[in-house]
Structures are given as C-alpha cells and as structure tokens.
Write a protein that holds these residues in place. Structure first.
Motif, PDB file in Angstrom:
ATOM      1  N   LEU A  75       1.028  -1.177  -0.137  1.00  0.00           N
ATOM      2  CA  LEU A  75      -0.189   0.224  -0.579  1.00  0.00           C
ATOM      3  C   LEU A  75       0.848   1.021   0.090  1.00  0.00           C
ATOM      4  N   TYR A  76       2.157   0.923  -0.096  1.00  0.00           N
ATOM      5  CA  TYR A  76       3.107   2.017   0.652  1.00  0.00           C
ATOM      6  C   TYR A  76       3.728   2.608  -0.877  1.00  0.00           C
ATOM      7  N   LYS A  77       3.815   1.390  -1.717  1.00  0.00           N
ATOM      8  CA  LYS A  77       4.364   2.159  -3.164  1.00  0.00           C
ATOM      9  C   LYS A  77       4.119   2.980  -3.559  1.00  0.00           C
ATOM     10  N   GLY A  78       5.377   3.386  -3.779  1.00  0.00           N
ATOM     11  CA  GLY A  78       5.474   5.146  -4.557  1.00  0.00           C
ATOM     12  C   GLY A  78       5.944   6.158  -3.283  1.00  0.00           C
ATOM     13  N   LEU A  79       5.779   5.739  -2.317  1.00  0.00           N
ATOM     14  CA  LEU A  79       5.766   6.385  -1.316  1.00  0.00           C
ATOM     15  C   LEU A  79       7.351   7.690  -1.110  1.00  0.00           C
ATOM     16  N   GLY A  80       8.145   6.841  -1.519  1.00  0.00           N
ATOM     17  CA  GLY A  80       9.616   7.278  -0.830  1.00  0.00           C
ATOM     18  C   GLY A  80       9.776   8.557  -2.354  1.00  0.00           C
ATOM     19  N   ALA A  81       8.947   8.738  -3.677  1.00  0.00           N
ATOM     20  CA  ALA A  81       8.720   9.458  -4.663  1.00  0.00           C
ATOM     21  C   ALA A  81       7.668  11.016  -4.272  1.00  0.00           C
ATOM     22  N   VAL A  82       7.145  10.383  -3.325  1.00  0.00           N
ATOM     23  CA  VAL A  82       6.206  11.142  -3.088  1.00  0.00           C
ATOM     24  C   VAL A  82       6.811  12.294  -1.115  1.00  0.00           C
ATOM     25  N   LEU A  83       7.005  11.048  -1.185  1.00  0.00           N
ATOM     26  CA  LEU A  83       8.313  12.427   0.412  1.00  0.00           C
ATOM     27  C   LEU A  83       8.774  13.066  -0.830  1.00  0.00           C
ATOM     28  N   THR A  84       9.982  13.010  -1.709  1.00  0.00           N
ATOM     29  CA  THR A  84      10.755  13.902  -2.366  1.00  0.00           C
ATOM     30  C   THR A  84      10.416  14.803  -2.448  1.00  0.00           C
ATOM     31  N   ILE A  86       7.257  15.821  -1.604  1.00  0.00           N
ATOM     32  CA  ILE A  86       6.817  17.144  -1.198  1.00  0.00           C
ATOM     33  C   ILE A  86       6.322  18.143  -0.072  1.00  0.00           C
ATOM     34  N   VAL A  87       8.289  18.368  -0.135  1.00  0.00           N
ATOM     35  CA  VAL A  87       8.554  19.249   0.611  1.00  0.00           C
ATOM     36  C   VAL A  87       7.940  20.339  -0.276  1.00  0.00           C
ATOM     37  N   PRO A  88       9.116  20.246  -1.134  1.00  0.00           N
ATOM     38  CA  PRO A  88       9.400  21.282  -2.713  1.00  0.00           C
ATOM     39  C   PRO A  88       8.103  21.757  -3.182  1.00  0.00           C
ATOM     40  N   LYS A  89       7.000  20.645  -2.937  1.00  0.00           N
ATOM     41  CA  LYS A  89       5.562  20.735  -3.866  1.00  0.00           C
ATOM     42  C   LYS A  89       4.587  21.952  -2.884  1.00  0.00           C
ATOM     43  N   MET A  90       4.909  21.363  -1.436  1.00  0.00           N
ATOM     44  CA  MET A  90       4.313  22.904  -0.192  1.00  0.00           C
ATOM     45  C   MET A  90       4.516  23.910  -0.375  1.00  0.00           C
ATOM     46  N   ALA A  91       5.831  23.701  -0.606  1.00  0.00           N
ATOM     47  CA  ALA A  91       5.854  25.360  -0.069  1.00  0.00           C
ATOM     48  C   ALA A  91       6.243  26.165  -1.663  1.00  0.00           C
ATOM     49  N   ILE A  92       6.187  25.251  -2.348  1.00  0.00           N
ATOM     50  CA  ILE A  92       5.239  25.886  -3.797  1.00  0.00           C
ATOM     51  C   ILE A  92       3.809  26.552  -4.271  1.00  0.00           C
ATOM     52  N   ARG A  93       3.486  25.882  -3.049  1.00  0.00           N
ATOM     53  CA  ARG A  93       2.152  26.299  -3.387  1.00  0.00           C
ATOM     54  C   ARG A  93       1.630  26.947  -2.357  1.00  0.00           C
ATOM     55  N   PHE A  94       2.199  27.153  -1.495  1.00  0.00           N
ATOM     56  CA  PHE A  94       1.683  28.049   0.045  1.00  0.00           C
ATOM     57  C   PHE A  94       1.956  29.174  -0.848  1.00  0.00           C
ATOM     58  N   THR A  95       3.652  28.965  -0.804  1.00  0.00           N
ATOM     59  CA  THR A  95       4.379  30.482  -1.288  1.00  0.00           C
ATOM     60  C   THR A  95       3.585  31.285  -3.085  1.00  0.00           C
ATOM     61  N   SER A  96       3.528  30.568  -3.335  1.00  0.00           N
ATOM     62  CA  SER A  96       2.872  30.959  -5.134  1.00  0.00           C
ATOM     63  C   SER A  96       1.068  31.447  -4.757  1.00  0.00           C
ATOM     64  N   PHE A  97       0.915  30.897  -3.988  1.00  0.00           N
ATOM     65  CA  PHE A  97      -0.685  31.695  -3.705  1.00  0.00           C
ATOM     66  C   PHE A  97      -0.831  32.591  -3.038  1.00  0.00           C
ATOM     67  N   GLU A  98       0.324  32.736  -2.599  1.00  0.00           N
ATOM     68  CA  GLU A  98       0.347  34.426  -1.564  1.00  0.00           C
ATOM     69  C   GLU A  98       0.498  35.859  -2.231  1.00  0.00           C
ATOM     70  N   TRP A  99       1.890  35.029  -3.021  1.00  0.00           N
ATOM     71  CA  TRP A  99       2.267  35.686  -4.520  1.00  0.00           C
ATOM     72  C   TRP A  99       1.175  36.317  -5.408  1.00  0.00           C
ATOM     73  N   ALA A 162      12.048   4.950  -5.593  1.00  0.00           N
ATOM     74  CA  ALA A 162      12.111   5.952  -6.383  1.00  0.00           C
ATOM     75  C   ALA A 162      13.107   6.471  -7.631  1.00  0.00           C
ATOM     76  N   ALA A 163      14.696   6.087  -6.745  1.00  0.00           N
ATOM     77  CA  ALA A 163      15.838   6.663  -7.211  1.00  0.00           C
ATOM     78  C   ALA A 163      16.433   5.956  -8.449  1.00  0.00           C
ATOM     79  N   HIS A 164      16.124   4.596  -7.830  1.00  0.00           N
ATOM     80  CA  HIS A 164      15.827   3.489  -9.204  1.00  0.00           C
ATOM     81  C   HIS A 164      15.098   3.805 -11.243  1.00  0.00           C
ATOM     82  N   ALA A 165      13.700   4.213 -10.154  1.00  0.00           N
ATOM     83  CA  ALA A 165      12.000   3.937 -11.036  1.00  0.00           C
ATOM     84  C   ALA A 165      13.020   5.066 -12.038  1.00  0.00           C
ATOM     85  N   LEU A 166      13.535   6.508 -11.768  1.00  0.00           N
ATOM     86  CA  LEU A 166      13.877   7.628 -11.998  1.00  0.00           C
ATOM     87  C   LEU A 166      14.854   7.601 -12.413  1.00  0.00           C
ATOM     88  N   TYR A 167      16.109   6.552 -12.636  1.00  0.00           N
ATOM     89  CA  TYR A 167      17.189   6.236 -12.986  1.00  0.00           C
ATOM     90  C   TYR A 167      16.589   5.924 -14.458  1.00  0.00           C
TER      91      TYR A 167
END
Length: 324
Positions: A75-84, A86-99, A162-167
């Motif tokens: 059930l947690y397949k792909g979680l590594g890609a999400v966690l990698t 999620i930090v820039p995603k949320m930073a971009i979401r809230f910062t760009s919305f405010e801007w 996730a890293a192997h899938a990306l490569y």
C-alpha cells in the motif's frame, strides 16, 4: 464576498516558513493517506469489468487484494517519490498562492475578490504541477502499478525504488517521459487548488465572522480540520475524469508517431467504448478519502507549524499571518 490582503505592515508568510511548515504538513499527509492513493491508482488502471465473468472490484476489495498478495507494505509503493517531492511541492503551493493573491489584489484597497482567489489558486496549482508534481506522479504511478510482493526477495520488480525508477525512466524513455501528462496534471492540480483555496478561504472567513474572538489568530484546530476536509473533497468531484485519464497516460510508454493529445483522445475513447462512462470515475471513492483528509491534515498541520515557527524564530522566519 472578498478577503483583504494584510496592510498592517507585516510581510506575507516567508518562503522559509512555507518550506518547513508546508513540508512538514505534506509529509504527515502522505504518511497518513498514501495507502488510499495506491488503491485509487490500482482501480484507475484496472480493466476488470471489461470481460464477461470479471466483476468490478471496489476500493475495499482492491485494498484487501493488495495486502493479501503484496503485504501491507504494498500500500506504500511509490511513497519514496511522494516524500521526495512533497517539501518543494508544498513550499511552492503556499508561497506561489500568496504571491499570486497579492498580485491579483486591488492595488488601491488591497481587497482580493472571489474570482481573484480562484485564479490565484489555479495558478498555484499549475505552478506546482509543472515544477514538481508531474515528474513525481510519473515515478509514483510506475511504482504503484507493479504487482509484486514486497515480502519475497526473489520477486524483483522492474523499478526497485523511487531513485531506480527515475533513473530507469530517463535511461529508457528520455527525460521528457517525466513530463508525460503534464497538461492533464496541470489541469487537475490547477482546478484542485482553485476550488480548494477558494472554498477554504470562504469557510474560514465565515467562521471568523461567526466567532470574532478568533479574528487575527488561528481558528481552533478542529475547525481548521473540518473546513479543510470539506474544501478538500470538492476538488476531486470536479475533475475525476481528468485524473483517471492522466493516470493511464502516465503508466504508458511513449509511442512513436503519436502526440500527447492523440494518446489522450485514444485513451478517453477506449475507456468510453470498452468500459462505459463510469470508467472515468474509477477510484473516486478512495481519491476523495485520500484528498479530503489529506487537505484537512495539510491545513491543520500547516497552520499549527507556521504559528509555532513564527513565535519561536521571529528573527529568522518572519512574516504575517497566512491569509487564504
């Protein structure tokens, strides 16, 4: 109704606050809700119900089947890609919305009209889709689509992590494969955040009007959770067909001589002819169960962490109260 951008001399919430608070909120949301996302993806990719004698499988049965064949870790397949991502995603979401919100505010009064909130959310969703979400989704879906047991060391999947899938994706299909379905992802994320931020803002404003004692501060956590839950459910209901077509497109390898638009049209046509209209809404139940609580967790944890950060480190992380 309109909301007003702060004109009390305070700066908007800083990028550092959005990075830490948004990233922490995103990681909590992913850990809590990722299994439902895996079930949603499996349901969207499923061809069951197409052949006689093969009944459709609901979200509970899909989850049970994953656990039975692939262990609960499946059930947690792909979680590594999400966690990698999620930090820039949320930073971009809230910062760009405010801007975007400040950019669209009335220059004389500082008032942000309802349609401006909608377009600020739309632009923030498109921004995060192009910058982070699309590559993250391609890697995540490839991992989630693999039907291997995570308890059997001899059952080696094509993509190990996730890293192997990306490569592997870049090596075999080129860098452009990471942006397969970017138009649909941008449309999904844009409509999600447009509806989500607009609804959340209106709900929050109504609660402040009803409880003026909280004006200028945070609402009680249970109220933030509740309005985040309701606003989060509205996005998936508005764009379920887009998400299902996107998932199928991102699982596919590129085909020579066909454009992305041609593939999208063919996928949609095949779904309609072979599986019926209901196919466009496959996975809607786990998606709502994934996105709505996810938004509730995100807004609640974000507001909590932001308040703590701004109180504990005013010299480093400065900014005014985040105003949706």
């Amino acid at each position: 109704m309109a909301t007003k951008v702060s004109k009390d001399g305070k700066k908007p919430t800083s990028a550092a606050t959005n990075l830490i608070a948004g990233g922490g909120a995103g990681m909590m949301e992913a850990l809590v809700c990722h299994p439902l996302d895996t079930i949603k993806v499996r349901m969207q990719l499923s061809r069951r119900g197409r052949q006689p004698g093969m009944p459709k499988r609901g979200f509970v049965a899909t989850g049970v089947e994953i656990v039975r064949k692939e262990t609960p870790l499946g059930l947690y397949k792909g979680l590594g890609a999400v966690l990698t991502g999620i930090v820039p995603k949320m930073a971009i979401r809230f910062t760009s919305f405010e801007w975007y919100k400040q950019l669209l505010a009335d220059k004389k009064t500082g008032i942000v009209a309802g349609q401006s909130l909608f377009f600020a959310g739309l632009a923030a969703g498109v921004t995060e889709a192009v910058a982070v979400v699309t590559p993250m989704e391609v890697v995540k879906i490839r991992l989630q689509a693999q039907h291997h047991s995570m308890a059997d060391p001899l059952d080696v999947p094509k993509y190990r992590n996730a890293a192997h899938a990306l490569y592997t994706i870049i090596r075999e299909e080129g860098f452009g494969a990471l942006y397969r379905g970017v138009s649909l992802t941008a449309l999904r994320q844009g409509s999600n955040q447009a509806v989500n931020f607009t609804a959340y803002t209106y709900f929050k404003e109504w609660l402040y009007q009803w409880q003026p004692e909280y004006k200028g501060g945070n609402l009680p956590s249970y109220q933030t959770t509740l309005i985040g839950l309701v606003s989060g459910a509205m996005g998936p209901l508005s764009n379920a067909p887009i998400d299902t077509i996107k998932t199928r497109l991102q699982k596919m390898r590129a085909e020579e001589g066909t454009t992305a638009l041609q593939r999208i049209v063919r996928i949609a046509g095949d779904m309609f002819r072979q599986e019926g209209v209901h196919a466009f809404y496959k996975g809607i139940t786990p998606r709502i169960m994934r996105v709505a609580p996810g938004q509730a967790v995100t807004f609640t944890v974000y507001e909590f962490l932001k308040e703590k950060l701004e109180k504990s480190a005013p010299a480093i992380i400065t900014g005014g109260r985040y105003e949706e």
